[in-house]
Design an enzyme around this catalytic site. Structure first.
Site, mmCIF file in Angstrom:
data_model
loop_
_atom_site.group_PDB
_atom_site.id
_atom_site.type_symbol
_atom_site.label_atom_id
_atom_site.label_comp_id
_atom_site.label_asym_id
_atom_site.label_seq_id
_atom_site.Cartn_x
_atom_site.Cartn_y
_atom_site.Cartn_z
ATOM 1 C CB SER A 1 12.895 2.892 -1.537
ATOM 2 O OG SER A 1 12.181 3.838 -0.803
ATOM 3 C CG ASP B 1 10.405 4.414 2.057
ATOM 4 O OD1 ASP B 1 9.434 4.676 2.765
ATOM 5 O OD2 ASP B 1 10.342 3.673 1.069
HETATM 6 N N1 DQQ Z 1 7.936 3.366 -0.238
HETATM 7 C C1 DQQ Z 1 7.737 1.980 0.104
HETATM 8 C C2 DQQ Z 1 8.696 1.283 -0.801
HETATM 9 C C3 DQQ Z 1 8.605 2.066 -2.049
HETATM 10 C C4 DQQ Z 1 8.466 3.476 -1.567
HETATM 11 C C5 DQQ Z 1 7.969 1.729 1.571
HETATM 12 C C6 DQQ Z 1 7.562 4.339 -2.383
HETATM 13 O O1 DQQ Z 1 8.405 -0.075 -0.995
HETATM 14 O O2 DQQ Z 1 9.754 1.946 -2.865
HETATM 15 O O3 DQQ Z 1 7.485 2.770 2.371
HETATM 16 O O4 DQQ Z 1 7.544 5.654 -1.878
#
Ligand code: DQQ
Length: 459
Positions: free
Chosen positions: A90, A30
Site C-alpha cells: 500500500s 486496501d
Molecule cells: N495490506 C495491509 C498493508 C499492506 C497491504 C493492510 C498488503 O499494511 O501494505 O491491509 O496488501
C-alpha cells in the site's frame, strides 16, 4: 488490449455489489493512491490480478469523473524481481509540482522498503518506477514491519508517515524537500500495549486539528485519533475512536482538488475463502465518505455525488410502533430515515424476506447510544458471519440513519457520527424487502428511498 490490461467484469454472483467499487475480477484489498487529478478521481487498490485471494500484490486502478460512475483501467504497478518482486504494497499518491507521484512499499526478500513511481500521462495509466527512496527502517523496527507510506505537504516541505511496530504499533514521521531524500524525524504516534503494526496511516489537517487514521493489523479495527501531529495524539478519551464498526479496513483519506477531505476503505468479506474462490472476486470499497472534524468530533457522510445513481424516489411519513414494512424492495437501494418520538430503539430492516426469515437490522439504541448492525438472521447460510457490529453513537433529538444496501454490502451512517460497513449474504431470492421499526415506544418516521444504479454503466 490484453485481458490482463483491462479484464471484463464478472457479474454472475448475486452477492456482487453494483455501486460499491469492486475489482473487475479476483482479489481487492486496501485503497491506495487516492487522488483527484485534472478533475478525475483515481482509486488504486491492492489487487491480485490472478486469483480471488491475497497474493501477487499489484495496484489495480479505477477512475471516475464524478465519484459515482467508475471505469476500470489497466494495472498501475506490478511486482518486478529486484525491486518489489514480492509485492507492491500500500501507498499514496501526491501531485508534485504537476507530476503525479506514487509512494508505495516495495516488498522483496523479507524487506519492506519505501519506493517511488511517477506518471507523465494525464490518465495515470502508466507509471515509471524510480526505485527505493527509504531502504532501511529506524533502529528497533523490523524490516518486514515497515510499510504503507502516506505523504503530504506541511510547513513548506514534504512529510511522510510510515506504519510500523517497535514492540508497539507506531507511526514513523519523515521529512523531505523533494520526495526522494528523506530524513527520519521520529515516532509521531504510539499505541502502547497493543500488538501489531499501525497499518495504512493517513493524516488530514483540519482547522480544528489533525486527524490520524490507521488500522491495527487484524482486518477489523479501524482507528482514528484527533489532536496535533506536533504534540502527539491521545490513545483514549473523546479524541480517540473507531472510524467504522463493521467490516471496514485500511481506509485512506485524501483531499480532492477543491480541498474536500474524503476517504474510502476496504470492505472485507465475511464469507469463507472457498466461497470467495467460487465467486471469482473478493473485496469491495466503501462508498466515498466526506470527513469533517468539528467540536472535537469526527463526522462522516456519504459523498453527495452518489445521488447521480439514484432513481425511483419515494418519500413516506409513518407512525411506527413495532415493525412496519415499506412498499419498496431491492438489493441496490439508498435509504434516509429520520426517527422522532419516544421509542428506545429505532431502525431499518434490509435484505428482508417477506416472512422475516432472512433480515438484517440496522438499529440505534437511543438509551444506550449504540449503533448495531445485527447479522444473526441475515442469512440461512451457516458458514457466513452472523455476529452483530456494535459501536457508540451520540444521540440527541431525532435519529437519522442513512443506509446503502448493495447486494452483500450494508453501509450505515448514524447521526453523521458513527458508520458501519457490514457484509451480509442472504440466500433467498425474495430477501430484498425493507421495513422500519420502533421498540420501547413509538416513532414518527420520515423516510426517503431510492434505487441505486450500477457504477459500471449497467443498471
Ligand atoms: N495490506 C495491509 C498493508 C499492506 C497491504 C493492510 C498488503 O499494511 O501494505 O491491509 O496488501
Amino acid at each position: 488490449m490484453s485481458e490482463r490490461e483491462r479484464p471484463e467484469r464478472t457479474s454472475d454472483d448475486p452477492h456482487r455489489p453494483a455501486y460499491h467499487v469492486t475489482p473487475p475480477r479476483n482479489w481487492m484489498n486496501d485503497p491506495n493512491g487516492l487522488v483527484e487529478f485534472d478533475g478525475r478521481y483515481h482509486l488504486f487498490y491492492q489487487h491480485n490480478p490472478e486469483a480471488p485471494e491475497w497474493g501477487d500484490i499489484s495496484w489495480g486502478h479505477a477512475a471516475s469523473d464524478d465519484l459515482a460512475r467508475w471505469t476500470d483501467l489497466p494495472l498501475a504497478l506490478e511486482p518486478e524481481a529486484g525491486l518489489d518482486g514480492d509485492g507492491c504494497f500500500s501507498g499514496c499518491a501526491v501531485v508534485d509540482d504537476g507530476t503525479p507521484t506514487l509512494l508505495y512499499t516495495a516488498v522483496e526478500s523479507g524487506r519492506q522498503r519505501q519506493a517511488l513511481a511517477t506518471s507523465d500521462d494525464r490518465d495515470l495509466r502508466t507509471w515509471a518506477k524510480e526505485g527505493v527512496v527509504v531502504a532501511d527502517p529506524p533502529e528497533g523496527v523490523p524490516p518486514d514491519e515497515f510499510r504503507d507510506p502516506y505523504a503530504y505537504r506541511r510547513d513548506g516541505a514534504w512529510e511522510m508517515l510510515v506504519g510500523a511496530t517497535d514492540g508497539d504499533p507506531v507511526v514513523l514521521r519523515y521529512r523531505s524537500p523533494d520526495l526522494r531524500e528523506w530524513t527520519y524525524e521520529g515516532v509521531c504516534h504510539r499505541e502502547p500495549d497493543r500488538e501489531g503494526v499501525w497499518e495504512c496511516p493517513a493524516l488530514v489537517r483540519f482547522d480544528a486539528g489533525d486527524l490520524l487514521v490507521g488500522s491495527v493489523n487484524d482486518r477489523r479495527t479501524v482507528e482514528y485519533r484527533t489532536g496535533d501531529l506536533a504534540s502527539g495524539f491521545p490513545t483514549d478519551g473523546p479524541d480517540a475512536g473507531r472510524l467504522d464498526y463493521g467490516d471496514l479496513y485500511a481506509p485512506q483519506a485524501f483531499r480532492d482538488e477543491t480541498g474536500r477531505p474524503l476517504c474510502f476503505g476496504w470492505v472485507t468479506e465475511a464469507r469463507p475463502t472457498d466461497r470467495q474462490l467460487e465467486a471469482g472476486w473478493s473485496g469491495a470499497m466503501s462508498v466515498p465518505r466526506v470527513l469533517a472534524l468539528g467540536d472535537d468530533a469526527l463526522w462522516q457522510a456519504p459523498a453527495p455525488e452518489l445521488a447521480a445513481l439514484r432513481s425511483g424516489h419515494v418519500h413516506r411519513d409513518l407512525a411506527v410502533e413495532g415493525t412496519s414494512r415499506l412498499d419498496r424492495a431491492g438489493r441496490a437501494l439508498e435509504l434516509v430515515a429520520e426517527f422522532d418520538g419516544d421509542a428506545e430503539e429505532v431502525g431499518v430492516v434490509v435484505r428482508r424476506s417477506p416472512d422475516g426469515e432472512e433480515r438484517t437490522e440496522v438499529a440505534v439504541d437511543r438509551e444506550a447510544g449504540e449503533l448495531a448492525v445485527r447479522r444473526g438472521e441475515s442469512s440461512l447460510d451457516g458458514a457466513v458471519a452472523d455476529d452483530t457490529h456494535r459501536g457508540t453513537v451520540p444521540v440527541e433529538g431525532p435519529t437519522t440513519l442513512h443506509v446503502f444496501v448493495d447486494h452483500s454490502v450494508v453501509e450505515a451512517f448514524a447521526n453523521g457520527r458513527a458508520a458501519a460497513a457490514s457484509r451480509v449474504y442472504p440466500t433467498r431470492d425474495d430477501a430484498d424487502g425493507v421495513a422500519l421499526f420502533a421498540r420501547g415506544g413509538a416513532a414518527d418516521v420520515g423516510v426517503d428511498v431510492w434505487d441505486v444504479a450500477s457504477a459500471w454503466g449497467r443498471g
